[in-house]
Enzyme design. Structure first.
Site, mmCIF file in Angstrom:
data_model
loop_
_atom_site.group_PDB
_atom_site.id
_atom_site.type_symbol
_atom_site.label_atom_id
_atom_site.label_comp_id
_atom_site.label_asym_id
_atom_site.label_seq_id
_atom_site.Cartn_x
_atom_site.Cartn_y
_atom_site.Cartn_z
ATOM 1 C CG HIS B 265 -13.947 34.292 -3.360
ATOM 2 N ND1 HIS B 265 -13.393 34.655 -2.152
ATOM 3 C CD2 HIS B 265 -14.024 32.937 -3.315
ATOM 4 C CE1 HIS B 265 -13.142 33.573 -1.425
ATOM 5 N NE2 HIS B 265 -13.529 32.511 -2.112
ATOM 6 C CD GLU B 266 -16.027 30.799 -6.098
ATOM 7 O OE1 GLU B 266 -15.176 29.919 -6.323
ATOM 8 O OE2 GLU B 266 -16.570 30.944 -4.966
ATOM 9 C CG HIS B 269 -10.949 29.526 -5.501
ATOM 10 N ND1 HIS B 269 -10.054 29.066 -4.562
ATOM 11 C CD2 HIS B 269 -12.039 29.940 -4.794
ATOM 12 C CE1 HIS B 269 -10.572 29.195 -3.338
ATOM 13 N NE2 HIS B 269 -11.777 29.736 -3.454
#
Lengths: 497, 497
Positions: B265-266, B269
């Site tokens: 997920h990160e 980003h």
């Protein structure tokens, strides 16, 4: 604006600069300890942007106006001293034209970068033109500061590192040591030789255990892990601010005493910063006095206290417990190991007896370079001649000679003397502390530094920048800095019973 | 000053703000990952000082003058968009009076601090007056921004998180999902139940091995360890800038899939930030578009790509290799485990099916609070009623209800919707990517995300803030954001063959 309002506005303005300085210290620490290589470019720009903001605040015409307006204020001693320090900082920064500041910063950064390669390649010629540019700009800075501050050019540079220091005083201190050294060193080496070879360590020393022991000893020296961290970096350093102090260290798998002494050294720096007067936090008067006095605090904890027979007598069993018993970890062998004296090429590896000779060489050469009395092409030979004369060793390469230290290549001319000023002050302060509180030395044998810390806080740390370093020493020891306590300390440690 | 000179001066000014922002991101990261507890006070002051400096640059009258002067410049598309974004940022910041900015910042910081205790103690009453103050000041901010920007008060808040978002559009998107959810959820739960219990993991999963696997998978998602770091923190986050991106994660010894999915997920980003248009680095137009589009990039990598059957089919053997074989690590069981749907109290732990319901609840309640239609003392009951209605579960305590999230207590009203806007955009973009490049899905089974990354960079990342999020979506997928791709994705994943 009335005078007291102006003074208060200055406090606000300098607090802002101090907070910027704190942010810079975190960014520096991160760059040395955490940052991936890809961050180097952006980080340099971040550091530069914050530095420029601080410089703009310091040199702004409003700052000059406020300082002039505050002059008439009826201030107590601390505030008077604070205003004096503000004016001092402003005068130094405002004297230099911004284009010279920018050109110097660029030249230093390019020279330092080239120096890293030149040292690796042992190629002084490749960095020489860049060092020439740094020197040219340093001369210009020194002349402008000389004019503005009413000091000689070299003293104007010194003043940036150790306020109040002067070439004349340093010459006297260093001449004394230079006269003391030859016979003393010969006697130490003769005795050392007579007593047998240097103890050798055997084994690889687990870094985890080294770290645990270093943390325990840092706490002995007053380091608070709720208000600080210890990490690893290529070169040990200490930074931060009260509440968040950061020490770094490098572990040598072949010898745990390197990291231990490095941590105790950096813990001495941290102790000074931590115990600065809390009421003056983020004000110039609440800052550490100068690099010389700062170094005295690290060397006092490391050289005077932690390499004392008392402290070592409690360290030896801890080493045996951590790494198992071996010949080098008997009380007697450990002392011989950490007191080993050896004239050699590299300053940062030098023992406390020969270290000042490295500094004296640099002090002489940097003044000759600044005066343009020594052409840069002659620096390598002059360096090697100086080493031969001072310590009887001749560097076989420039990497082991005039290329070894970052400082000149990074623009820090006038900085080297502070190492030896610090060593001398450390001895003088430790002597006075032990005389004032006879429990300090015996407590070291229990790894208890509380008494020593209390004395240092009261007599050194709590003064911040209220007085000159010499005034701090006079108040604490009854006399300004002199080399005799240092020489007496060496005589007792290396030639004593 | 002529128009083009004014524009260039604006670029310099906004670059300075961006560099300050980068320094802030390092200080934030350090506070979450490295800082000792004693640093909290000084760090808050450092962050605040740098934020004020940035705010002063943004709101300065010179900035307004330059924006007005640059308006007449003959600029290309990118520069026009850059000027528009500069004007947007300036207008938002300059509209708010400095005393309101300061009061709001203080109220948020006090409320957030009190919230930490209140959540632990399950004591909503203790934080209520502080939240009331945050709400009062938020209403004032929303009214002023509403006037200045020509948006409704709630839209003016939304615009601070996701430029161009509107309550009306969000209402329509959320209504659609609200209509879709009940029957869909019942069907998913019925089928899930029919297929057997949730797979259980056995054993403590070594954190070192979890970390090694997470690093390997982050690299699959394009994370470059020469230009970034992965560390641990209480709450996973992603920060940094090109050259130095930093991800954090928390390892759960009982379940390695938590950290794996959090890292992916990160990494999504980070991928967005890394691939923003390099020519516009440190300019507003070169920045990420908004929180909704940002979340779409993390959710695309995590939910769409990494929880796909293809990706999981290659993850299962890696889990077996790292931790040994067990029932939960068969291909089929791993899919059931990471696709498990469970209506429950806590948003951050929710699956992708029920997550939007958590967001819809907050969207409804925060608008009622802002309009003063819901007295604060009724919030806990309204929360619990909403949960019962939306998901059929009733929080037994406020800690599991209206005290669970930091956002309102920290002043972020108008932020929650971006999570679900991001989830919907992720599905729509992934659908378009797979249609454009049929190799993307099969490549996931080899843990190869290169094709997906290339499509995302070209169609999303490289646009920076040149267009609105909806325009990005239209260019990339042929239509503005709608909920159908998300609903189709859920239907295929949870009710498909």
């Amino acid at each position: 604006m009335n005078a007291i309002t102006a003074y208060r506005a200055l406090e606000d303005r300098f607090e802002k600069m101090a907070v910027l300085g704190e942010a810079l210290s975190v960014l520096h620490w991160d760059a040395a300890v955490m940052m991936p290589s890809g961050g180097a470019g952006p980080r340099a720009e971040q550091l530069s942007a914050l530095r420029v903001m601080g410089h703009e605040l310091l040199t702004a015409p409003e700052t000059a106006d406020l300082i002039a307006a505050a002059d008439a204020a009826d201030l107590d001693d601390w505030r008077q001293a604070n205003l004096r320090e503000m004016a001092r900082g402003h005068a130094r920064a405002a004297a230099l034209p911004p284009d010279l500041v920018a050109a110097f910063s660029k030249a230093c950064s390019e020279c330092e970068h080239a120096w890293r390669g030149a040292r690796l390649e042992n190629d002084f010629a490749s960095v020489k033109p860049l060092l020439a540019e740094v020197l040219t700009l340093t001369r210009r800075r020194a002349e402008i500061l000389s004019e503005a501050l009413g000091l000689s050019p070299y003293d104007a540079l010194l003043d940036g590192f150790e306020p109040g220091a002067s070439e004349r005083r340093i010459e006297a201190l260093f001449s004394d040591y230079r006269a003391f050294l030859p016979d003393f060193l010969a006697a130490v080496l003769e005795r050392q030789d007579r007593e047998g070879p240097k103890p050798t360590l055997s084994g690889a020393f687990d870094v985890g255990r080294q770290e645990a022991l270093c943390r325990e000893l840092a706490a002995v020296a007053g380091f608070d892990f709720d208000a600080g961290r210890i990490d690893q970096s290529a070169h040990p350093f200490s930074t931060g601010f009260p509440g968040d102090q950061r020490i770094t260290v490098r572990y040598n798998a072949a010898d745990p005493t390197f990291a231990i002494m490095a941590v105790l050294h950096e813990a001495g720096h941290a102790l000074y910063e931590r115990n600065l007067p809390p009421d003056w936090r983020r004000q110039p008067v609440g800052s550490a006095r100068g690099m010389g006095l700062h170094e005295s605090q690290s060397l006092l904890i490391e050289m005077q206290a932690s390499r004392s027979p008392e402290f070592l007598s409690a360290l030896a069993p801890k080493l045996r417990e951590a790494f198992g018993a071996q010949d080098a970890f008997t009380d007697e062998a450990l002392q011989r190991l950490v007191h080993w004296v050896q004239p050699d090429f590299i300053r940062v590896d030098a023992d406390e007896v020969t270290y000042p000779a490295h500094v004296i060489l640099r002090f002489n050469l940097e003044r000759a370079l600044l005066r343009d009395d020594l052409p840069l092409e002659d620096l390598p030979a002059a360096w090697n001649d100086g080493m031969t004369e001072l310590l009887g060793v001749t560097p076989p390469t420039d990497a082991l000679g005039c290329l070894q230290d970052i400082h000149w290549y990074d623009g820090a001319i006038g900085y080297f003397p502070t190492y030896t000023l610090g060593a001398m002050a450390a001895a003088q302060l430790f002597q006075a502390a032990c005389a004032a509180d006879p429990e300090i030395k015996p407590a070291l044998a229990r790894h208890d530094m509380n008494g020593l810390q209390a004395w240092l806080t009261e007599n050194v740390h709590a003064h911040g920048s209220r007085m000159s370093s010499d005034a701090v020493l006079e108040a604490a020891t009854g006399r300004p800095l002199d080399p005799k306590a240092f020489e007496a300390h060496l005589t007792e440690r290396y030639l004593g019973a």
